[in-house]
Design a protein around this motif. Structure first.
Motif, PDB file in Angstrom:
ATOM      1  N   PHE A 177       0.841  -1.191   0.000  1.00  8.52           N
ATOM      2  CA  PHE A 177       0.000   0.000   0.000  1.00  8.52           C
ATOM      3  C   PHE A 177       0.881   1.248   0.000  1.00  8.52           C
ATOM      4  CE2 PHE A 177      -3.050  -2.891   2.347  1.00  8.52           C
ATOM      5  CZ  PHE A 177      -3.970  -2.972   1.307  1.00  8.52           C
ATOM      6  N   ASP A 178       0.437   2.266  -0.703  1.00  2.00           N
ATOM      7  CA  ASP A 178       1.092   3.578  -0.682  1.00  2.00           C
ATOM      8  C   ASP A 178       2.591   3.489  -0.940  1.00  2.00           C
ATOM      9  OD1 ASP A 178      -1.441   4.396  -0.074  1.00  2.00           O
ATOM     10  OD2 ASP A 178      -1.046   4.764   2.045  1.00  2.00           O
ATOM     11  N   MET A 179       2.960   2.633  -1.897  1.00  2.00           N
ATOM     12  CA  MET A 179       4.354   2.455  -2.323  1.00  2.00           C
ATOM     13  C   MET A 179       5.271   2.097  -1.159  1.00  2.00           C
ATOM     14  SD  MET A 179       4.679   5.378  -5.272  1.00  2.00           S
ATOM     15  CE  MET A 179       3.721   6.636  -4.447  1.00  2.00           C
ATOM     16  N   GLY A 180       4.701   1.402  -0.160  1.00  5.04           N
ATOM     17  CA  GLY A 180       5.510   0.937   0.960  1.00  5.04           C
ATOM     18  C   GLY A 180       5.888   2.024   1.943  1.00  5.04           C
ATOM     19  N   GLU A 181       5.106   3.084   1.995  1.00  2.00           N
ATOM     20  CA  GLU A 181       5.361   4.181   2.925  1.00  2.00           C
ATOM     21  C   GLU A 181       5.105   3.693   4.352  1.00  2.00           C
ATOM     22  OE1 GLU A 181       3.823   8.767   3.111  1.00  2.00           O
ATOM     23  OE2 GLU A 181       2.316   7.193   3.314  1.00  2.00           O
ATOM     24  N   GLY A 182       6.173   3.267   5.027  1.00  6.79           N
ATOM     25  CA  GLY A 182       6.033   2.714   6.370  1.00  6.79           C
ATOM     26  C   GLY A 182       5.914   1.204   6.323  1.00  6.79           C
ATOM     27  N   SER A 183       6.517   0.543   7.301  1.00  5.22           N
ATOM     28  CA  SER A 183       6.540  -0.925   7.307  1.00  5.22           C
ATOM     29  C   SER A 183       5.156  -1.535   7.501  1.00  5.22           C
ATOM     30  CB  SER A 183       7.478  -1.418   8.412  1.00  5.22           C
ATOM     31  OG  SER A 183       7.059  -0.929   9.680  1.00  5.22           O
ATOM     32  N   ASP A 184       4.207  -0.749   8.020  1.00  2.81           N
ATOM     33  CA  ASP A 184       2.862  -1.282   8.243  1.00  2.81           C
ATOM     34  C   ASP A 184       1.986  -1.206   7.004  1.00  2.81           C
ATOM     35  OD1 ASP A 184       2.616   1.433   8.199  1.00  2.81           O
ATOM     36  OD2 ASP A 184       1.431   1.611  10.034  1.00  2.81           O
TER      37      ASP A 184
END
Length: 220
Positions: A177-184
């Motif tokens: 999701f969201d180009m992997g912005e954040g590990s979650d």
């Protein structure tokens, strides 16, 4: 929209997010969209993301608008027609942060569109989160790749009509999701229920995400 028409053909300052502000000539307005020429390119900006528009105080010269338009001069524009007219053209889009994506819109659905990026491959992007798009030089290809390395064509998988239905089709798949912005934002999409996404992270932790705030998704 009528209360903005007096600004047409004037130089304006547009605030899109607290971090993104643009200056340019206000060239057109339509249903859900405004068009600004910044001296080099036409920027198509969904009105939902416009925080503020005012006359610009900049004295920097901007040449007369020219370049590649996504509409005919006589055509009345809307957010949906701009996306449709951009299909299969090399464009730059801005979805989150300071990152731009380069590639091609391959399909436009009710509340999202399908985007082919040479980096991320097939992506699904919510219409609610596109900040702006601009057509690129149509005489070049992304990253100067040869066209044989750009398999830009509609997916053989039929896209669902709605954003939620399309994401539900990805249940039990690894997603970003969201180009992997954040590990979650990376993991196994377990299920979607009541607009909540259940995502299993690499360490086995269960994370719940609000579907409304998801901007893009692709399958690695």
């Amino acid at each position: 929209m009528d209360n903005l028409k007096h600004l047409l053909n004037k130089r304006i300052h547009v605030k899109i997010t607290p971090e993104i502000c643009l200056d340019g000539i206000f060239t057109d307005i339509g249903d859900g969209i405004v068009v600004v020429f910044d001296g080099q390119r036409y920027l198509y900006i969904p009105l939902v993301h416009v925080h503020k528009i005012k006359l610009s105080k900049s004295n920097e010269e901007i040449s007369e608008p020219n370049g590649f338009l996504l509409t005919k001069q006589t055509e009345s524009i809307s957010y949906h027609t701009i996306l449709t007219n951009a299909k299969m053209l090399f464009i730059e889009i801005h979805v989150l942060g300071n990152q731009s994506l380069y590639g091609y819109i391959t399909d436009v659905l009710n509340d999202y569109f399908v985007f082919y990026s040479p980096i991320y491959k097939t992506m699904y992007i919510s219409l609610d989160h596109l900040k702006w798009l601009t057509p690129c030089n149509q005489n070049i290809t992304p990253y100067t790749l040869n066209k044989e390395f750009l398999p830009v064509r509609p997916s053989i998988t039929i896209a669902s009509a709605s954003w939620k239905a399309q994401l539900k089709k990805l249940e039990n798949n690894f997603v970003v999701f969201d180009m992997g912005e954040g590990s979650d934002k990376i993991g196994l999409l377990k299920k979607i229920e009541n607009n909540l996404i259940e995502l299993i992270a690499a360490n086995g932790e269960t994370i719940h995400l609000n579907l409304t705030h998801i901007k893009s998704v692709h399958v690695p």
